[in-house]
Write a protein that holds these residues in place. Structure first.
Motif, PDB file in Angstrom:
ATOM      1  N   VAL A 175       0.629  -1.292   0.010  1.00 39.39           N
ATOM      2  CA  VAL A 175       0.035  -0.134  -0.351  1.00 39.39           C
ATOM      3  C   VAL A 175       1.171   1.467  -0.029  1.00 39.39           C
ATOM      4  CG1 VAL A 175      -1.813   1.551   1.357  1.00 39.39           C
ATOM      5  CG2 VAL A 175      -1.821  -0.843   1.333  1.00 39.39           C
ATOM      6  N   GLY A 176       0.559   2.287  -1.155  1.00 44.82           N
ATOM      7  CA  GLY A 176       1.363   3.275  -1.063  1.00 44.82           C
ATOM      8  C   GLY A 176       1.264   3.885  -1.917  1.00 44.82           C
ATOM      9  N   ARG A 177       2.349   5.030  -2.361  1.00 43.73           N
ATOM     10  CA  ARG A 177       2.711   5.635  -4.125  1.00 43.73           C
ATOM     11  C   ARG A 177       4.005   5.318  -4.355  1.00 43.73           C
ATOM     12  NH1 ARG A 177       0.678  11.290  -4.688  1.00 43.73           N
ATOM     13  NH2 ARG A 177       2.286  10.689  -6.124  1.00 43.73           N
ATOM     14  N   TRP A 178       4.611   4.858  -5.625  1.00 38.19           N
ATOM     15  CA  TRP A 178       5.217   4.067  -6.199  1.00 38.19           C
ATOM     16  C   TRP A 178       5.799   4.965  -6.965  1.00 38.19           C
ATOM     17  CZ3 TRP A 178       8.004   0.421  -2.860  1.00 38.19           C
ATOM     18  CH2 TRP A 178       6.924   0.654  -1.419  1.00 38.19           C
ATOM     19  N   GLU A 179       6.831   5.362  -7.222  1.00 37.95           N
ATOM     20  CA  GLU A 179       7.797   5.629  -8.609  1.00 37.95           C
ATOM     21  C   GLU A 179       8.657   4.374  -8.848  1.00 37.95           C
ATOM     22  OE1 GLU A 179       9.936   9.519 -10.376  1.00 37.95           O
ATOM     23  OE2 GLU A 179       9.312   9.510  -7.867  1.00 37.95           O
ATOM     24  N   ALA A 180       8.814   4.800 -10.709  1.00 41.70           N
ATOM     25  CA  ALA A 180       9.504   3.446 -11.115  1.00 41.70           C
ATOM     26  C   ALA A 180      10.869   4.569 -11.144  1.00 41.70           C
ATOM     27  CB  ALA A 180       9.634   3.325 -12.623  1.00 41.70           C
ATOM     28  N   ILE A 181      11.971   3.880 -10.597  1.00 38.37           N
ATOM     29  CA  ILE A 181      13.217   4.511 -10.859  1.00 38.37           C
ATOM     30  C   ILE A 181      14.609   4.272 -12.045  1.00 38.37           C
ATOM     31  CG2 ILE A 181      13.533   6.096  -8.724  1.00 38.37           C
ATOM     32  CD1 ILE A 181      15.139   3.497  -7.431  1.00 38.37           C
ATOM     33  N   TRP A 182      14.246   2.657 -11.771  1.00 39.54           N
ATOM     34  CA  TRP A 182      15.362   1.634 -12.961  1.00 39.54           C
ATOM     35  C   TRP A 182      14.046   0.677 -13.843  1.00 39.54           C
ATOM     36  CZ3 TRP A 182      20.443   2.947 -13.864  1.00 39.54           C
ATOM     37  CH2 TRP A 182      20.772   2.318 -14.700  1.00 39.54           C
ATOM     38  N   ILE A 183      14.618   0.303 -14.610  1.00 43.53           N
ATOM     39  CA  ILE A 183      14.009  -1.141 -15.589  1.00 43.53           C
ATOM     40  C   ILE A 183      14.552  -1.236 -16.401  1.00 43.53           C
ATOM     41  CG2 ILE A 183      13.029   1.329 -17.547  1.00 43.53           C
ATOM     42  CD1 ILE A 183      10.269  -0.110 -17.248  1.00 43.53           C
ATOM     43  N   GLU A 184      14.194  -2.599 -16.837  1.00 49.21           N
ATOM     44  CA  GLU A 184      15.168  -3.625 -17.399  1.00 49.21           C
ATOM     45  C   GLU A 184      14.792  -4.814 -18.171  1.00 49.21           C
ATOM     46  OE1 GLU A 184      18.048  -6.340 -14.576  1.00 49.21           O
ATOM     47  OE2 GLU A 184      18.180  -4.110 -14.147  1.00 49.21           O
ATOM     48  N   GLY A 185      15.132  -5.137 -19.069  1.00 48.56           N
ATOM     49  CA  GLY A 185      14.125  -6.277 -19.587  1.00 48.56           C
ATOM     50  C   GLY A 185      14.495  -6.132 -20.705  1.00 48.56           C
ATOM     51  N   HIS A 186      13.165  -6.791 -21.780  1.00 46.23           N
ATOM     52  CA  HIS A 186      13.885  -6.942 -23.750  1.00 46.23           C
ATOM     53  C   HIS A 186      12.526  -8.115 -23.561  1.00 46.23           C
ATOM     54  CE1 HIS A 186      14.636 -11.510 -21.464  1.00 46.23           C
ATOM     55  NE2 HIS A 186      13.689 -11.709 -22.494  1.00 46.23           N
ATOM     56  N   GLU A 187      11.960  -7.113 -25.342  1.00 48.40           N
ATOM     57  CA  GLU A 187      11.313  -7.683 -25.928  1.00 48.40           C
ATOM     58  C   GLU A 187      11.601  -8.741 -27.344  1.00 48.40           C
ATOM     59  OE1 GLU A 187       6.766  -5.950 -26.455  1.00 48.40           O
ATOM     60  OE2 GLU A 187       9.058  -4.786 -27.451  1.00 48.40           O
ATOM     61  N   TYR A 188      11.075  -9.935 -27.306  1.00 46.26           N
ATOM     62  CA  TYR A 188      12.128 -10.597 -28.747  1.00 46.26           C
ATOM     63  C   TYR A 188      10.463 -11.163 -29.545  1.00 46.26           C
ATOM     64  CZ  TYR A 188      16.330 -10.942 -25.963  1.00 46.26           C
ATOM     65  OH  TYR A 188      17.424 -10.608 -25.148  1.00 46.26           O
TER      66      TYR A 188
ATOM     67  N   TYR B  31       8.572 -11.260 -23.788  1.00 49.20           N
ATOM     68  CA  TYR B  31       8.745  -9.815 -23.087  1.00 49.20           C
ATOM     69  C   TYR B  31       9.315 -10.122 -21.386  1.00 49.20           C
ATOM     70  CZ  TYR B  31       7.360  -5.702 -21.606  1.00 49.20           C
ATOM     71  OH  TYR B  31       7.976  -4.016 -20.845  1.00 49.20           O
ATOM     72  N   TYR B  32      10.542  -9.277 -21.268  1.00 49.17           N
ATOM     73  CA  TYR B  32      10.412  -9.381 -19.508  1.00 49.17           C
ATOM     74  C   TYR B  32      10.965  -8.225 -19.189  1.00 49.17           C
ATOM     75  CZ  TYR B  32      13.964 -10.241 -15.663  1.00 49.17           C
ATOM     76  OH  TYR B  32      14.165  -9.832 -14.153  1.00 49.17           O
ATOM     77  N   GLU B  33      10.675  -7.845 -18.311  1.00 52.11           N
ATOM     78  CA  GLU B  33      10.842  -6.697 -17.244  1.00 52.11           C
ATOM     79  C   GLU B  33      10.906  -6.262 -16.444  1.00 52.11           C
ATOM     80  OE1 GLU B  33       9.142  -2.861 -18.627  1.00 52.11           O
ATOM     81  OE2 GLU B  33       7.636  -3.228 -16.477  1.00 52.11           O
ATOM     82  N   LYS B  34      12.013  -6.383 -15.627  1.00 53.29           N
ATOM     83  CA  LYS B  34      12.267  -6.391 -13.892  1.00 53.29           C
ATOM     84  C   LYS B  34      12.069  -4.484 -13.425  1.00 53.29           C
ATOM     85  CE  LYS B  34      15.353  -6.885 -10.612  1.00 53.29           C
ATOM     86  NZ  LYS B  34      16.870  -7.469 -10.626  1.00 53.29           N
ATOM     87  N   MET B  35      11.516  -4.276 -12.457  1.00 61.29           N
ATOM     88  CA  MET B  35      11.416  -2.884 -12.298  1.00 61.29           C
ATOM     89  C   MET B  35      11.281  -2.790 -10.687  1.00 61.29           C
ATOM     90  SD  MET B  35       7.832   0.177 -12.608  1.00 61.29           S
ATOM     91  CE  MET B  35       8.068  -0.531 -14.265  1.00 61.29           C
ATOM     92  N   THR B  36      12.679  -1.520 -10.642  1.00 57.90           N
ATOM     93  CA  THR B  36      12.369  -1.306  -9.232  1.00 57.90           C
ATOM     94  C   THR B  36      12.491   0.398  -8.820  1.00 57.90           C
ATOM     95  OG1 THR B  36      14.799  -1.858  -9.164  1.00 57.90           O
ATOM     96  CG2 THR B  36      15.082  -0.339  -7.494  1.00 57.90           C
ATOM     97  N   CYS B  37      10.626   0.568  -7.218  1.00 56.07           N
ATOM     98  CA  CYS B  37      10.582   1.552  -8.376  1.00 56.07           C
ATOM     99  C   CYS B  37      10.963   1.943  -5.953  1.00 56.07           C
ATOM    100  CB  CYS B  37       9.063   0.971  -7.858  1.00 56.07           C
ATOM    101  SG  CYS B  37       8.620   0.535  -8.672  1.00 56.07           S
ATOM    102  N   LYS B  38      10.806   3.265  -5.729  1.00 56.63           N
ATOM    103  CA  LYS B  38      10.917   3.588  -5.077  1.00 56.63           C
ATOM    104  C   LYS B  38       9.445   4.422  -4.143  1.00 56.63           C
ATOM    105  CE  LYS B  38      11.816   8.707  -5.708  1.00 56.63           C
ATOM    106  NZ  LYS B  38      12.897   9.204  -5.766  1.00 56.63           N
ATOM    107  N   LYS B  39       9.160   4.500  -2.890  1.00 57.08           N
ATOM    108  CA  LYS B  39       8.069   4.976  -1.934  1.00 57.08           C
ATOM    109  C   LYS B  39       8.006   5.305  -1.797  1.00 57.08           C
ATOM    110  CE  LYS B  39       4.586   2.929   0.991  1.00 57.08           C
ATOM    111  NZ  LYS B  39       4.789   2.396   2.398  1.00 57.08           N
ATOM    112  N   ILE B  40       7.050   6.779  -2.037  1.00 58.06           N
ATOM    113  CA  ILE B  40       7.483   8.157  -2.582  1.00 58.06           C
ATOM    114  C   ILE B  40       6.022   8.880  -1.461  1.00 58.06           C
ATOM    115  CG2 ILE B  40       8.302   8.203  -4.272  1.00 58.06           C
ATOM    116  CD1 ILE B  40       5.586   9.050  -5.890  1.00 58.06           C
ATOM    117  N   GLY B  41       5.606   7.685  -0.702  1.00 59.47           N
ATOM    118  CA  GLY B  41       3.726   8.029   0.030  1.00 59.47           C
ATOM    119  C   GLY B  41       2.914   6.809   0.543  1.00 59.47           C
TER     120      GLY B  41
END
Length: 139
Positions: A35-48, A129-139
């Motif tokens: 629960v909360g607000r999250w902002e994406a800060i880093w994304i990595e992955g691929h689409e083949y 399709y693969y995606e890994k996302m890192t988020c930081k909590k902002i609220g």
């Protein structure tokens, strides 16, 4: 950015809370940690595209501005203010846009009081399709 389309989809859940550490596939996470607000800060992955490799794409980069909100009542808002419903089963975050269908799933790899790491993967005969996302909590 094309790669952020799934980010909005499962909301990908920008989820986290206090007191929860990293998680493996068989661990359960307290849904209140998301629960909360999250902002994406880093994304990595691929689409083949197996039959059209000229469309293949890979990414590994910083990002900002995409914010997702998860509410304790199981509703949320995507980066483009679309309302969705979410639920957590074990470490799988499931999201529904307009119904009881919870088909899109992200795996919660890590959740702490300030960081959330989500992973999404899909593959069929023609596409991966693969995606890994890192988020930081902002609220």
């Amino acid at each position: 950015m094309k790669t952020l389309r799934y980010f909005s989809f499962f909301l990908f859940a920008l989820v986290l809370g206090a007191g929860v550490a990293s998680c493996s596939d068989d661990e359960s996470i307290d849904s209140s940690a998301l629960v909360g607000r999250w902002e994406a800060i880093w994304i990595e992955g691929h689409e083949y595209y197996f039959d059209n490799p000229e469309y293949n794409e890979e990414w590994n980069e910083a990002c900002s501005g995409d914010i997702i909100e998860l509410k304790s009542d199981g509703t949320g808002y995507s980066a483009d203010n679309e309302v969705f419903h979410w639920k957590l089963e074990g470490n799988k975050l499931k999201v529904s846009f307009g119904g009881e269908y919870y088909g899109d799933m992200a795996t919660v790899l890590k959740v702490t009081s300030s960081e959330l790491v989500l992973e999404y993967y899909e593959k069929d005969e023609e596409y991966e399709y693969y995606e890994k996302m890192t988020c930081k909590k902002i609220g």
